[in-house]
Design a protein around this motif. Sequence first.
Motif, PDB file in Angstrom:
ATOM      1  N   ASN A 174     -99.878  37.305 -74.166  1.00  0.00           N
ATOM      2  CA  ASN A 174     -98.940  38.315 -74.640  1.00  0.00           C
ATOM      3  C   ASN A 174     -97.524  37.911 -74.237  1.00  0.00           C
ATOM      4  O   ASN A 174     -97.265  37.678 -73.050  1.00  0.00           O
ATOM      5  N   GLU A 179     -94.845  39.602 -73.895  1.00  0.00           N
ATOM      6  CA  GLU A 179     -94.140  40.573 -73.071  1.00  0.00           C
ATOM      7  C   GLU A 179     -94.690  40.648 -71.658  1.00  0.00           C
ATOM      8  O   GLU A 179     -93.941  40.683 -70.680  1.00  0.00           O
ATOM      9  N   THR A 180     -96.033  40.671 -71.535  1.00  0.00           N
ATOM     10  CA  THR A 180     -96.660  40.829 -70.219  1.00  0.00           C
ATOM     11  C   THR A 180     -97.198  39.528 -69.646  1.00  0.00           C
ATOM     12  O   THR A 180     -97.440  39.433 -68.442  1.00  0.00           O
TER      13      THR A 180
END
Length: 427
Positions: A254, A256-257
């Motif tokens: 991911n 973003e994370t």
Amino acid sequence: MKHFSWRALTCGLLIVCGLLSALPNFLPSSIGARLPHWYTDNTLSLGLDLQGGSHLLLQADMQALVAQSHAALADEAGSRLREAGIRFRIEDARAAPVQLRLLQPEQLPRAQSLLHELSRDPASGIKRFRMQAEGGMLTLALTEQWQAQLGQDAIDASLEVVRRRLNETGLVEPVVARQGEDAILVQMPGVADPGEVRTLLGTTARMTFHWVLAPGEAGASMMLPAQTGEERYRVAQDVALEGRHIRDAQLGFNPETGAAVVNFRLDNEGGRTFARMTADNIGRPLAIVLDDAVLTAPVIRSVIGGGSGEISGDFTPQEAGELALMLRAGALPVPLQVIEERTVGPDLGSDAIAMGLATGLAGAALVVAFMLAVYRGRGLVACLGLLLNLVLMLGILSLFRATLTLPGIAGIILTLGMAVDANILIN
């Protein structure tokens, strides 16, 4: 003379190609590292009896297969009765045999006529189930012949899935073969600890998509646990999308994370279905279920088109990679259980190789000495022919990346022995 020249040139080219094909088997690793992989990969691999490795015997859970088949029969019969407007109640969807209680017993003859059309498989003509009527109850039980056919089809399909999963792991020449009526034999040369492979092959990996039902929402439902944690989900019993539509799955992260995820792509039919179902259910959670456990249940925020999606959860990169592998290889049609596991140590293989080399060299030396002593110059030509015969055999086997075993070595020695006999007869 010209004909002889062309024949000699052709034989020379074949000999050179055979030598080049067999050469990677004898090159040291320092020299092989400098050569192209497409050339150095053309080598013989050693079998389980020479290299050592692991031996697994997997048995298919036929009781689970019969239970799944009865559940599928209940769904099929129920759909046919609902289309005809016949009201009924299934006593237990997971029970065998299937029991359908008609709410209007006077419709029993019509229901029997409708279900009789489903009793035979249109492809093979085998009778699938027996039907009994008592009062307002219809009982459907799978025939023994159809159960045997289902078992045979399940084992054949499981063989292909097991081969695909092992090939995805990069194992060198695993041996996958049917053993008896309901077992699969797996031999993995060079694998000393089969723990990860055992887990990989024992996981069914059947993935389905179900809508999560809101509190008080009507409809056939089932309670499924989360794969991690103690949370439980009430999901619709009907499958919104089958995992068989997944065409490809890869490990990803991911942006973003940074968490490990599985990115998947659907086939054309699955992509259209996925886009339509997400468009009609914006704001509703969709549960992604793997082997009766919920991986994740994201809320649909917008239409998901393009036939692709993401499976997120509390995955480590290794777990996400294994899940992607299993989705690419497909689900097992029947659960497999390990009933026998054996490990052959590498020392046994080394001893066998050393003994084979020693006896082979001793036998070859005696043959060469005999041929030179009896036939002199012609014996030398015969010995060179034997050497070329051996090199060409190794070259052809390397070209096909064959696996060398003790019976294979015995076959090579037998071939050379027959060639010696032929040379003696010619001389």
